[in-house]
Write a protein that holds these residues in place. Structure first.
Motif: not given
Length: 570
Positions: A31-55
């Motif tokens: 429920g909070s806003v965090v900064s994340g790093t764009v890992l890759s851009i797929e066909k209809d999704m964007i993978l982002i690393d926000v420091g959790l155990k999974s992107e």
């Protein structure tokens, strides 16, 4: 317990605490806003690393509606909203839109606290108002808060970035209410202060027609109103401001007068153009024939517009040669094109006198040119009045036979009863007055005035023989000769009062009487038997003696009568 066991137990407890703390921290970021790093851009999704155990994964649609709108690359840092730490596949559930919305709410709350304006775009219409996009947050704009005055067409406002003032916010309910009107009012107040400070007579300004009344219109100059009087709207005649102006219309005006103390501003539109009256004498010389349009009709005439801003009055007396006592509305009609002649110009009073009848031949002059006085005409009786008969001489012209010109004898009031409207009669032209537009006719002039020639032979003081025609209490109506009428008053019937009786006479009797008065105009004479007797007495006294000689009046009159009889016998 060995040292190794103690150490192992301690390490196990510390790990559990750290793990629990880690779980608590991870749970708190939902429920909070965090900064994340764009890992890759797929066909209809964007993978982002926000420091959790999974992107986490974010739909590509949240970054734009088309490939051209999507401006993001691997390695970019973006703000995202963590909805859940894991979904069914073990991925973090992220939202770019909610992150933007949360960011907007924070900025909007700060703006509300600091009473700052925010930018937004009106993008939809709902019941009671409109929806506004405030950089990701949706706000409600009530209809009453759209503008200072009602707006007919909101098309120009839709989709256009513009400032708003936040009125209230409820984050729990997700409600935001904004006002565009508050921003405009603040701007108006600022503009008003600046406008009033720099306002000068003669300035040309742009304004909006705010209100229209019978006497003028109020124009909003941007925070301050000015009065545009109906007489200052146009050089041409305007009966009501609505003929030239509309509510909400943008107009250019000139400041005619400004009172700094009362803040009253008088405006004008016609002053932006040259006064057409400055060249009116050159444009419309007296005597020139012009074309115009009837703009207004009154009881006393009609107004004719010669050109924009220039009107003249055709007085009712200048509308027709022959139609008198007729309302101008029966001669011309509004918007009718007419030909007029300029009769007079008064520039100081801004008046032009025009004539319509002067554009056609004067029928009175034409009639005089073709007819001479003294000739006999024949025409129909068109009207009978208390003072005479109107005889038709042409389609437009009548001649008048006055009561006094009906007959040489008789009472005109009685004689007129013998005529009937529509009858054809003959009359003689007595006079044609073109200036007064009057033709005098006579019926009695068709016959010779015998009484007039006879009365010319009678002298005042002479004695004439009368024939009694009518006996009344007041005296005797008599005739002298064949055509002269006379009257003997009762007091003139005898010298002696006892003999002044009308019953001494009969109709048809002949009497001698002295003429005491002659009225040639009425062709009547007044007579007196009494005056004749007195005159005869004087002559007798002079011829036969006087009272001093001792002779009586009876003796003298007897002698005189005897002499008269003797002369008559001889």
């Amino acid at each position: 317990m060995s040292q190794a066991d103690i150490t192992a137990n301690s390490t196990s407890e510390n790990f559990a605490e750290l793990l629990d703390q880690s779980f608590q921290e991870m749970a708190s970021i939902e429920g909070s806003v965090v900064s994340g790093t764009v890992l890759s851009i797929e066909k209809d999704m964007i993978l982002i690393d926000v420091g959790l155990k999974s992107e986490g994964r974010v739909s590509i649609r949240e970054f734009g509606n088309s490939e051209d709108d999507i401006q993001i690359n691997p390695g970019d840092i973006v703000e995202v909203y963590i909805e859940r730490l894991e979904d069914i596949n073990g991925h973090a559930v992220l939202s770019r839109e909610k992150a933007k919305r949360e960011e907007s709410w924070i900025n909007l709350e700060k703006a509300l606290e600091e009473q700052k304006r925010v930018n937004g775009v009106i993008f939809g219409k709902v019941k009671g108002g409109f929806t506004v996009d405030l950089e990701g947050a949706t706000a409600f704009l009530p209809g009453s808060q759209v503008d200072i005055r009602p707006i007919k067409d909101l098309g120009a406002l839709m989709g256009t970035p513009q400032p708003f003032q936040i009125l209230k916010m409820d984050r729990r309910r997700g409600n935001i209410v904004v006002s565009r009107r508050a921003v405009l009012e603040d701007s108006r107040a600022e503009a008003k202060s600046e406008l009033v400070a720099n306002l000068q007579e003669g300035q040309v300004l742009q304004g909006i027609v705010k209100n229209i009344t019978d006497y003028g219109a109020f124009v909003d100059l941007g925070g301050v109103d000015g009065l545009l009087h109906v007489t200052d709207i146009s050089w041409k005649r305007i009966n009501h401001p609505s003929e030239a102006l509309q509510m909400g219309e943008s107009v250019q005006v000139k400041v005619i007068k400004f009172n700094d103390e009362t803040q009253r501003i008088s405006l004008g539109i016609k002053q932006l153009t040259e006064d057409p009256w400055l060249k009116v004498i050159d444009r419309f010389p007296v005597g020139s024939k012009m074309n115009g349009v009837v703009t207004n009709i009154t009881d006393y005439g009609s107004f004719v517009e010669l050109e924009d801003g220039i009107e003249g009055l055709v007085h009712v007396s200048e509308m027709s040669w022959t139609k008198k006592n007729v309302h101008p509305g029966k001669i011309v009609s509004t918007s009718e094109k007419v030909e007029v002649i300029v009769l007079e110009i008064d520039v100081s009073k801004r008046r032009i006198s025009l004539g319509i009848k002067q554009c056609i031949e004067n029928p009175w002059k034409s009639y005089k040119d073709n007819n001479k006085t003294g000739i006999t005409i024949e025409g129909e009786i068109r009207n009978i009045t208390e003072f005479g008969l109107f005889i038709g001489l042409s389609d437009d012209i009548d001649g008048l036979v006055h009561l006094s010109d009906l007959s040489w004898d008789g009472n005109g009031d009685e004689l007129i009863k013998g005529f009937t409207k529509g009858d054809t009669i003959k009359a003689k032209i007595l006079d044609i007055d073109v200036d007064k537009e009057r033709i005098s006719l006579g019926i009695k002039q068709l016959t010779e005035d015998l009484a007039s020639s006879e009365i010319d032979n009678i002298r005042k003081g002479s004695t004439v023989t009368c024939t009694i025609a009518v006996i009344s209490d007041n005296g005797l109506d008599v005739t002298v000769g064949d055509n002269i009428k006379g009257f003997i008053k009762k007091s003139d019937l005898a010298r002696e009062r006892n003999d002044q009786r009308t019953d001494r006479y009969g109709v048809g009797d002949k009497v001698d009487a002295t003429v005491t008065n002659i009225d040639k105009k009425q062709r009547k004479i007044n007579l007196s038997i009494k005056a004749r007797e007195i005159e005869e007495e004087k002559k007798a006294m002079a011829e036969f003696g006087s009272s001093d000689s001792g002779a009586s009046l009876g003796d003298i009159l007897g002698a005189a009568l005897a002499k008269k009889d003797k002369i008559s016998k001889e």
